[in-house]
Design an enzyme around this catalytic site. Structure first.
Site, mmCIF file in Angstrom:
data_model
loop_
_atom_site.group_PDB
_atom_site.id
_atom_site.type_symbol
_atom_site.label_atom_id
_atom_site.label_comp_id
_atom_site.label_asym_id
_atom_site.label_seq_id
_atom_site.Cartn_x
_atom_site.Cartn_y
_atom_site.Cartn_z
ATOM 1 N N GLY A 29 0.802 -1.221 0.000
ATOM 2 C CA GLY A 29 0.000 0.000 0.000
ATOM 3 C C GLY A 29 0.834 1.270 0.000
ATOM 4 C CB THR A 30 3.819 2.315 1.949
ATOM 5 O OG1 THR A 30 3.201 2.209 3.238
ATOM 6 C CG2 THR A 30 4.777 3.487 1.961
ATOM 7 C CG ASN B 114 -4.893 4.628 9.368
ATOM 8 O OD1 ASN B 114 -5.268 5.767 9.074
ATOM 9 N ND2 ASN B 114 -3.811 4.399 10.075
ATOM 10 C CB THR C 276 12.335 -10.006 -10.944
ATOM 11 O OG1 THR C 276 13.587 -9.714 -11.556
ATOM 12 C CG2 THR C 276 11.818 -11.342 -11.459
ATOM 13 C CB CYS D 169 2.607 4.148 10.711
ATOM 14 S SG CYS D 169 2.704 2.872 9.469
#
Lengths: 389, 389
Positions: A76-77, A158, A251, A339
């Protein structure tokens, strides 16, 4: 000894969800089938390429997008950063200063990117929210300017679970675009918290960019997507081999992509039933907590709220102490978000944004998931009684 | 029917390695032990935090670094981007134009970042290499200027396996720093290809920044590290919750980190023996191919070469056709690199950089791994005979 065997109650699903066992099994199966780099030319690589396409198509279908509109990221970040910095770097010139709009209650993965945009010479506006946590459509409309290139509003907050009126915001933005005969501003939504419970139909939502994260959806770690509406042009933030239409070099993680697509499928199947189940637990919990603790208040409105979130202000409570005490009692909860914890700041700017200054260090978040039962609420309240009163 | 059951020969380990079974088991074990977000405050999160620290310490130890010098990323491409753009964004000002130096044979995950640095107003120098693929120390020394902030030279080239004299480059850079009483330029090395076979001792190498990638080391997908020497300051490229000392926001992948640290341990244990084993296969292969195909030449020098790489020019051969023909014969090989294949360009700028223009579309790369046996070389040559002659 007895305590050690007691099952713990996890009430922090807004922070992270476990990987679904079926997702784990799927990834194992894929890794056994092929480990090749999908960009190569031989058989193993073509198998990998087909599998990656399958994952992309399945996820696209679940959100009513086209497969070419799905970019796989590491979470998400990264998806948020790619949206905002990608649009900024695409459109800034020596003469043109792009303007970005968001709201005060956004996750750091939006607000910190806004700071970076400002550092790089962009212009930013951060709008307030009402006591219910919802942005004023009028204020949002009034803040859109001729140089506004992007508006970013999270689908669901959130910390307090508030659901923003994304569809109405999209309509207001479309009105502006039509009147001014422009394709700007784009509308981005961070839908990480919404993934399990709300409709992710990008056409109905009317968004141009949408972020989703595997770790909030019982999916693989380090997996996420960015939906980019066809025609929306952005600049990459990571450069190299040119994977993901040149927008995300590195990749590809084939097993991760398939695991994520299965997580989407499972979430989709469970969405309605699980939302209903959790909203009942939520109602029960909010009512019982407010009744048990007379001074307590719900942070954020009750109507437009994700079914898995309860965020309560207990006036005078030291939230950090409470989280640690709950932990000792076998319950995992949080104040503000993980966070924020990392920044060793126990206050919640989200709660403060609601105009509840006294609540910013006295609020607790309880977020539910597939293992959450009504009896967990009773256990929670029993423990809270020892801590809060 | 017989053909279908024939075991395929995979000779593209430079592109990707399978995940070691022990690594898969380790990740499963970690995921069962905890799924929590290591930034939270309760028991499950503290377990996750400790595990993440364990992974960081183990990897640090393997490369003779301190734990605070290891940043977990989503892979080699991201690590390279973080190094180069991180230094650029840290030091550019309105008055100061930072200068970056690299070489022509670098991977796109370096060269494309150099293009981006130039787009953002930086100054770049891309040095040539000799016929052996090695950069001239004299030319490198002469190209360092007062505004040079970073030199990036890959430890090992991904196409031709050439090992650059990183230690000597580091010494030349240190001389410049001492003479000019400055901390610049920093030295970055992309060591993705070197991970399994060469010493990763950052002190002996003398590098300030080093990139490693799990997918080249039988490690987890979407896992990599960036070593950043203590004291070296860089700006993040992704912004948010402030994980990884603020340099790599996004919820940490604990199982991935532990899986990667185990991959490092296994690589370390196998390093000497496996390097010796593969160098014998390499010697056998080079000798036999050059003898069997009289016009063929080895791309890149033979002395300073990774033991798992053979890259051969077969004059007049259509490399793309050859790779597809080998695939039909059950052998997975590549021309140039997978990232180039993605760009639908069958020519190799690396081979062209060696001064072998006629070879750029006629060269094949065979890269070995833990499953590679001497008999695979014999099978390869049998197949090549049908394609090349």
């Amino acid at each position: 000894m007895k305590n050690k065997n007691k099952k713990r109650i996890f009430l922090d699903y807004a922070s992270v969800t476990p990987v679904d066992k079926k997702v784990v099994a799927k990834m194992e199966q894929i890794q056994k089938a092929t480990f090749a780099n999908p960009s190569a030319l031989y058989r193993e690589a073509l198998v990998a390429k087909d599998l990656l396409l399958e994952a992309r198509e399945k996820i696209a279908q679940k959100i009513h997008a086209q497969k070419g509109e799905i970019i796989f990221t590491s979470g998400g970040t990264e998806s948020n950063n790619l949206s905002l910095l990608g649009v900024f770097e695409k459109y800034k010139t020596k003469k043109f200063v792009p303007h970005f709009i968001t709201i005060t209650t956004e996750h750091p993965a939006i607000l910190e990117v806004f700071k970076e945009i400002e550092r790089r010479g962009g212009e930013i506006t951060i709008l307030p929210v009402g006591e219910d946590g919802i942005v004023s459509l009028k204020e949002l409309r009034e803040s859109v300017k001729n140089n506004t290139v992007l508006v970013s509003v999270s689908y669901v907050n959130n910390e307090i679970g508030t659901i923003q009126p994304i569809h109405s915001i999209a309509r207001a933005i479309k009105d502006f675009r039509q009147k001014n005969n422009t394709v700007f501003p784009y509308l981005h939504t961070d839908a990480c918290q919404a993934g399990l419970y709300l409709s992710l139909d990008v056409l109905k939502l009317g968004v141009d960019l949408m972020t989703l994260d595997g770790i909030k959806m019982y999916g693989p770690r380090s997996s996420g997507i960015l939906y980019i509406k066809s025609g929306v042009e952005i600049h990459p933030i990571v450069f190299g081999g040119g994977q993901e239409r040149g927008l995300r070099s590195g990749t590809e993680n084939v097993a991760g992509a398939l695991g994520l697509s299965l997580a989407f499928e499972i979430a989709d199947k469970m969405r309605d039933k699980e939302s209903l189940r959790l909203s009942k637990i939520q109602d029960y919990g909010i009512d019982k907590i407010l009744k048990t603790f007379p001074g307590a208040t719900l942070n954020g409105g009750r109507e437009y709220r994700l079914p898995n979130n309860i965020n309560i202000c207990f006036p005078g409570l030291d939230a950090e102490f409470a989280v640690i005490s709950l932990d000792v009692a076998g319950i995992s909860a949080s104040y503000s978000s993980s966070c924020r914890t990392l920044k060793e700041d126990s206050s919640s700017y989200v709660v403060e944004s609601l105009g509840k200054k006294d609540c910013s260090k006295s609020s607790l978040r309880f977020s539910f998931g597939r293992e959450t039962k009504k009896s967990d609420i009773d256990m929670l309240i029993t423990s809270l009684k020892k801590i809060v009163l």
